[in-house]
Design a protein around this motif. Structure first.
Motif: not given
Lengths: 274, 370
Positions: B27-29, B62-65, B18-22, B217-219
């Motif tokens: 990118v979701r799971h 770096d991935p958030t998770a 997963e990658k979040r920017f704020g 959409l990140g999926l």
């Protein structure tokens, strides 16, 4: 009406050019003139050059000027390069402020800065002299250096350092082998430009020199106050040739380094200087 | 290049990434495996997370998770300059102050490869991309296609385990793109390096890839061969993104796995193949590609009647726009050589039972089909 084709245009341009170049030609000719009062051509001599070369004031002035010019151009480069590195990743607002400060240093009359620095140094009890002059020159020289370095920085693809990292370069190696190396023509050109500006400077130097040795342009100014001798012409021509050589070098280096080709350009008000 | 069997560890393994920017989730799971030696593409519209995914493999993000592995080795905390992957950038990012030879040699010099070997490997890479004779040129003296080749050689010369390509043909004109697509495919088959290719152009991905992943959409919407993705789309998004799709609304009545009886609005019961796990009552869309719609003169009995709105001649094919009172607006493809359907005329539409595909629509609770 086509202004460029107007019958007055060509003669007028010629007149203006003549007016600009004539003094320089007179200086060049008189530097070889035997006639001490320069009333007419008295014959060829190299005497004024040897006189100038052996003048202790001129020698000290030249040494002082060179020290100031080298020191202030190195400082200007440090300011310009670190500024450009910061500028690359700064927000548009911060960039606008930074660009504005650069232009302020170029647009505002030198005498304003010189006076301001003079009072500032007095206020904080910073003694006037060589160091003060170097700081003064750096204040406005770094603005010109920044414009040149930034223009090239704007033409650098932001992905270049990532590409270097991708190819195995550590951040420091990527900076040195790519960013700094790609900026080098601009850095050299900016350094030479700052050097010649500092080499020529009178105003800031006069305000900030205090009791220390005067740089060469101030020495020359002092010499013509007493008496104009052909020796001044010899010094003038030498300074002129020296400056022109360095300026040409700067232009050639910057021009032959050329454009950076297709790259991720970022907009800047400084682009007009490219 | 020694590992080309599928029994080895995946060349790239993304596990729960997963990658979040704020607040923005790019990118979701994401769970995704790329096999060694594969030409793998990630496609999707801009902002779908495909480039972010690539950048996480390269190490620029770096991935958030989750975890990114390359060749079975965990890449968490490994900086880009220590990863066994190389990237071909969208802008090429060639070093403007270095000539072609030094651009290509850059990675080898960083790896402190001996001089003789540098010469040899750079020459080999330059030969591979057919740039012999341009070694001394600065990048700006080269055409876009040549710059593209330098970028490829510069990456491949390091013998990466995985080559990452971020829309590398985006800046080229159409003709050159097609040429480069063929060359890239040949190159990949030749050197056997795993390619991970990111593009928004599904045609480009299809023409080169062994498998493609479609993101939105990140999926991750679907992973499969180009044929899978095109003919058996897992979602309406995929169906529309990879090509023109006619969709008819319907409801599953019975059947499965494999083929279902579906009640299609307007035309009634049909047998339609679909994914496993669709329960009776599920809302579905029946997807039929334009080239699978057959047009026949109106008197042919069992088809669905429609009137021709317009027929656009595209060379090899004609795109025929149709209006049906029972199915709405439709698009069909007819051979360019055959006579053009006359606008205003009535035709009868049919399709082979196995040339349609069921896609669960959003409201349907999806039963996991793995």
């Amino acid at each position: 009406m086509n202004i460029r084709r107007h019958p007055v245009a060509a003669p007028l341009s010629l007149l203006i050019l003549l007016f600009m170049w004539l003094p320089l030609i007179v200086v060049a000719v008189n530097s070889f003139n035997t006639d001490t009062i320069m009333a007419g051509w008295g014959g060829f001599t190299g005497h004024w050059y040897s006189l100038a070369w052996n003048n202790q004031d001129v020698r000290t002035g030249l040494k002082t000027t060179l020290i100031i010019a080298v020191a202030s151009s190195v400082l200007s480069l440090i300011v310009a390069v670190t500024g450009a590195l910061w500028w690359r990743n700064a927000s548009p607002k911060a960039r606008a402020v930074y660009d504005g400060l650069i232009f302020a240093r170029i647009i505002l009359p030198e005498v304003v800065f010189a006076t301001a620095l003079f009072f500032l140094f007095l206020k904080v009890h910073f003694s006037l002299g060589l160091t003060a002059i170097v700081i003064g020159h750096t204040v406005w020289n770094s603005a010109y250096a920044a414009i040149i370095v930034q223009a090239r920085m704007a033409g650098l693809d932001p992905a270049l350092e990532e590409a270097a990292a991708d190819l195995g370069a550590t951040p420091w190696r990527a900076f040195r082998r790519v960013t700094l190396a790609a900026l080098m023509p601009a850095i050299i050109a900016a350094g030479l430009l700052a050097f010649t500006f500092s080499f020529d400077d009178v105003v800031t130097s006069v305000f900030l020199q205090g009791a220390s040795d005067s740089p060469l342009p101030v020495v020359i100014l002092g010499m013509i106050r007493f008496r104009i001798t052909p020796e001044i012409n010899a010094i003038g021509l030498m300074v002129m040739l020296f400056t022109v050589t360095i300026m040409s070098l700067a232009v050639i280096i910057y021009a032959t380094a050329g454009s950076l080709g297709r790259a991720g350009r970022r907009g800047s008000m400084l682009d007009m200087y490219r | 290049m020694t590992t080309t069997t599928t029994t080895a560890a995946p060349a790239v393994d993304l596990a729960g990434v997963e990658k979040r920017f704020g607040d923005f989730v790019a990118v979701r799971h994401l769970d995704l495996q790329i096999q060694p030696g594969e030409f793998f593409s990630i496609i999707g519209p801009s902002g779908c997370g495909k480039t972010t995914t690539l950048r996480m493999v390269a190490g620029f993000e770096d991935p958030t998770a989750g975890r990114v592995s390359v060749g079975g080795r965990d890449m968490t905390g490994v900086r880009p300059y220590r990863r066994p992957v190389n990237t071909v950038f969208q802008s090429y990012a060639l070093f403007p102050h270095l000539d072609v030879f030094e651009n290509v040699a850059f990675g080898l010099r960083e790896a402190r490869v001996g001089k003789a070997e540098v010469r040899e490997r750079v020459a080999e890479a330059i030969r591979l991309v057919q740039l012999e004779g341009r070694e001394g040129s600065r990048p700006r003296k080269l055409s876009g296609g040549q710059q593209q080749r330098v970028a490829l050689a510069r990456a491949l010369v390091n013998r990466p385990e995985v080559l990452l390509l971020d829309e590398p043909l985006g800046a080229l004109d159409l003709k050159l793109r097609t040429e480069m697509q063929n060359e890239l495919k040949d190159l990949q088959r030749g050197v056997g390096v795993t390619f991970c290719y990111v593009t928004h152009d599904q045609g480009e991905a299809f023409s080169m890839s062994d498998r493609v992943a479609v993101m939105n959409l990140g999926l991750l919407e679907q992973v499969g061969t180009p044929e899978d993705v095109y003919h058996r789309p897992a979602s309406l998004f995929v169906a529309d993104f990879v090509g023109k799709a006619n969709r008819f609304h319907g409801r599953v009545e019975s059947g499965g796995p494999g083929t279902y009886t579906v009640a299609i609005e307007g035309i009634g019961q049909r047998r339609v193949p679909g994914p496993d796990g669709l329960a009776p009552g599920a809302e579905v869309a029946v997807v039929v590609r334009p080239e699978n719609l057959r047009l026949a003169p109106a008197q042919d009995g069992d088809g669905v009647g429609a009137s021709v709105v317009d027929a656009a001649f595209l060379g090899a094919v004609r795109t025929v726009r149709l209006q049906s009172s029972r199915l709405g607006e439709l698009t069909a493809a007819a051979g360019g050589a055959a006579g053009a359907p006359v606008p205003g005329s009535t035709v009868s539409l049919t399709w082979d039972a196995d040339h349609a595909w069921l896609v669960p629509t959003a409201e349907t609770p999806r039963i996991a089909a793995t």
